[in-house]
Scaffold this active site. Structure first.
Site, PDB file in Angstrom:
ATOM      1  CE  LYS A   1      -2.697   2.763   3.282  1.00  0.00           C
ATOM      2  NZ  LYS A   1      -3.225   2.851   4.657  1.00  0.00           N
TER       3      LYS A   1
ATOM      4  CG  ASP B   1      -5.192   8.528   4.488  1.00  0.00           C
ATOM      5  OD1 ASP B   1      -6.150   9.016   3.861  1.00  0.00           O
ATOM      6  OD2 ASP B   1      -5.310   7.677   5.381  1.00  0.00           O
TER       7      ASP B   1
ATOM      8  CE  LYS C   1      -5.675   9.475   7.803  1.00  0.00           C
ATOM      9  NZ  LYS C   1      -6.064   8.383   8.703  1.00  0.00           N
TER      10      LYS C   1
ATOM     11  CG  ASP D   1      -1.407   5.739   4.926  1.00  0.00           C
ATOM     12  OD1 ASP D   1      -1.133   4.771   5.654  1.00  0.00           O
ATOM     13  OD2 ASP D   1      -2.559   5.966   4.517  1.00  0.00           O
TER      14      ASP D   1
ATOM     15  CG  ASP E   1      -9.248   7.836   7.362  1.00  0.00           C
ATOM     16  OD1 ASP E   1      -8.257   7.898   6.599  1.00  0.00           O
ATOM     17  OD2 ASP E   1      -9.162   7.922   8.601  1.00  0.00           O
TER      18      ASP E   1
ATOM     19  CD  GLU F   1      -6.527   5.411   2.876  1.00  0.00           C
ATOM     20  OE1 GLU F   1      -5.367   5.080   3.176  1.00  0.00           O
ATOM     21  OE2 GLU F   1      -7.373   5.745   3.717  1.00  0.00           O
TER      22      GLU F   1
ATOM     23  NE  ARG G   1      -9.949  -1.118   5.333  1.00  0.00           N
ATOM     24  CZ  ARG G   1     -10.293  -1.285   6.604  1.00  0.00           C
ATOM     25  NH1 ARG G   1     -11.405  -1.932   6.908  1.00  0.00           N
ATOM     26  NH2 ARG G   1      -9.532  -0.816   7.556  1.00  0.00           N
TER      27      ARG G   1
END
Length: 493
Positions: free
Chosen positions: A263, A268, A275, A286, A345, A347, A349
């Site tokens: 990933k 993010d 967030k 991230d 949030d 995202e 996955r």
């Protein structure tokens, strides 16, 4: 920093700094350390006065008169019986970073008597730790603010057989450290200077230098392949996403590859599900799973591993503009499953869903994904340990064994089948969030929907150890490069 190995008496080596690693058992003197006999007159009085106790993290610099070493840097490792990869690596890093702080220029390190490790493993881990002890992210700082790194480190062993093998092991440690440092650099770079297009360009440059094949997939190409989950995450950003595919062929032609999936959300914001502002700046990290995959491919090529290896990195920015995907939207993944968006949030996955589907097109021997997936994992396991989940007990066992040898800690969490009820959707095949409780397991169960039963798969949630909020020996504040050492240990076995 160049690392070399010498067979000599440490007292005969002329050096600005000699790092001496001591066990707690040495507190009564150096009678059990014959390789340090020449330094006992300097060290024993300090031990007797308890100026230095060899606990982990202890460090003391001595300036001996009439010695080839201008300074002795004493570093504690704790009890000998408990001195494994974690303790050795940290002690070597502390000694190395201390020599750097003192601007020694170069240094030597006396390899300690063997513990639970053989000499080659000891040399590799110490070389790795000492090299990482030189790391700092300073590419954006003025040169005047920087302390120069050591130019050379000599590892000193007692004369005897096996010198060539120890030298190779030490060089392997330094090579691995270079890849870990690259992973850290990627994680530390601010999002305005490191975004999917830049990450793809760096991957291409590395691949060309390493003899690896590299393919880049744009969002338009991904859309044609049906990768709606990946495309949806990045559609709110002005920085278009990229799928990076690296192909290293070190094994038999036509042999099944191991596939690593990462990933790489280069920033993010949380998207529409924005967030909290506190700590949002750290979300540049991230992409750490993807960075670890790129760095592992680099290390595999440099170490000439005899296997076939595919790296797939799903890189995107998750931003909240007028074109961003929304809570309530439904995206269609590459394997045909529809996904209801509960939280934008969640995202990571989504990009992994399509990347895992793509991974299986290579008829893999095994698939391992790495992701800073859930804050729940940090709550469960803290900042030093990653979670592992998967469908193959054998693969998980292999990775846990490699964890013990690398010093990068992982702990297995169960994929509780009953929790699949939490991600059932009334409007789609699945939803991307199952609520607050069991968040790490829910993330793993979501990903399992995109892995065929016949595929041996493991998921590493590295949200805790990927980014450090305070420094420790060999682990400065910021990106850690977690996963590279673990994966290389596993792949080499």
């Amino acid at each position: 920093m160049k690392v070399k190995v010498l067979s000599a008496d440490p007292a005969e080596v002329k050096t600005p700094a000699l790092v001496v690693l001591l066990y707690e058992e040495d507190k009564s003197g150096l009678k059990n350390r014959p390789e340090l006999k020449s330094f006992s007159k300097f060290i024993n009085p300090r031990l007797k006065a308890k100026d230095f106790e060899a606990k982990p993290g202890a460090c003391l610099t001595l300036y001996p008169a009439k010695a080839n070493a201008e300074r002795l840097i004493l570093v504690g490792m704790g009890p000998k019986a408990k001195c494994g990869p974690i303790q050795l690596k940290a002690a070597a890093a502390l000694g190395s970073s201390t020599a750097k702080a003192q601007q020694a220029g170069s240094a030597a390190l006396a390899l300690p008597p063997l513990t639970v490790l053989d000499e080659q493993s000891c040399a590799e881990i110490i070389s790795l730790g000492a090299s990482l002890g030189q790391y700092s992210f300073d590419e954006l700082k003025s040169p005047a603010d920087l302390k120069p790194a050591l130019q050379e480190l000599a590892l000193i062993r007692q004369p005897g057989k096996g010198l060539a093998a120890v030298r190779k092991a030490a060089q392997d440690g330094a090579t691995l450290a270079d890849s870990v440092a690259w992973a850290r650099d990627m994680g530390n770079r601010p999002a305005n200077l490191f975004y999917p297009e830049i990450m793809a360009a760096e991957a291409q440059n590395m691949a060309q230098a390493s003899g690896i094949t590299c393919q880049i997939i744009t969002p338009a190409q991904a859309q044609k392949k049906g990768m709606g989950a990946f495309v949806g995450v990045g559609q709110g950003s002005q920085r278009p996403g990229r799928i990076i595919i690296l192909n290293y062929q070190g094994g038999p032609a036509g042999g099944k590859p191991v596939v690593l999936v990462g990933k790489a959300i280069t920033f993010d914001s949380g998207g529409i599900s924005l967030k909290n502002r506190e700590g949002m700046g750290d979300m540049k990290g991230d992409m750490s799973g993807g960075g670890a995959v790129l760095a592992t491919l680099q290390a595999a090529a440099a170490l000439k591993l005899k296997l076939n290896l595919i790296g797939i990195v799903a890189a995107a920015e998750n931003m909240p503009d007028g074109g961003a995907y929304r809570p309530g939207d439904v995206l269609k993944a590459m394997n045909g499953k529809s996904i209801e968006i509960i939280s934008t949030d969640a995202e990571g996955r989504l990009v992994l869903a399509d990347a895992l589907t793509l991974a299986q097109s290579y008829n893999p021997k095994a698939v391992v994904d790495l992701a800073t997936l859930t804050g729940a994992c940090v709550v469960a396991l803290g900042s030093s340990c990653a979670a592992i989940m998967g469908n193959s007990p054998g693969l998980i066992s292999e990775l846990r064994e490699a964890s013990g040898r690398s010093g990068e800690m992982i702990w297995e969490l169960p994929l509780v089948d009953e929790y699949n009820e939490l991600i059932k959707s009334p409007v789609a095949d699945i939803k991307n969030s199952g609520g607050r409780w069991g968040g790490s397991i829910i993330g793993g169960l979501f990903l399992q929907n995109f892995v065929e039963d016949k595929t041996a798969w493991a998921h590493l949630d590295i949200a805790g150890p990927a980014f450090m909020d305070k420094s420790s020996p060999g682990l400065p504040e910021g990106a850690s490069g977690f996963g590279v050492q673990l994966l290389i240990k596993w792949l080499r076995s």
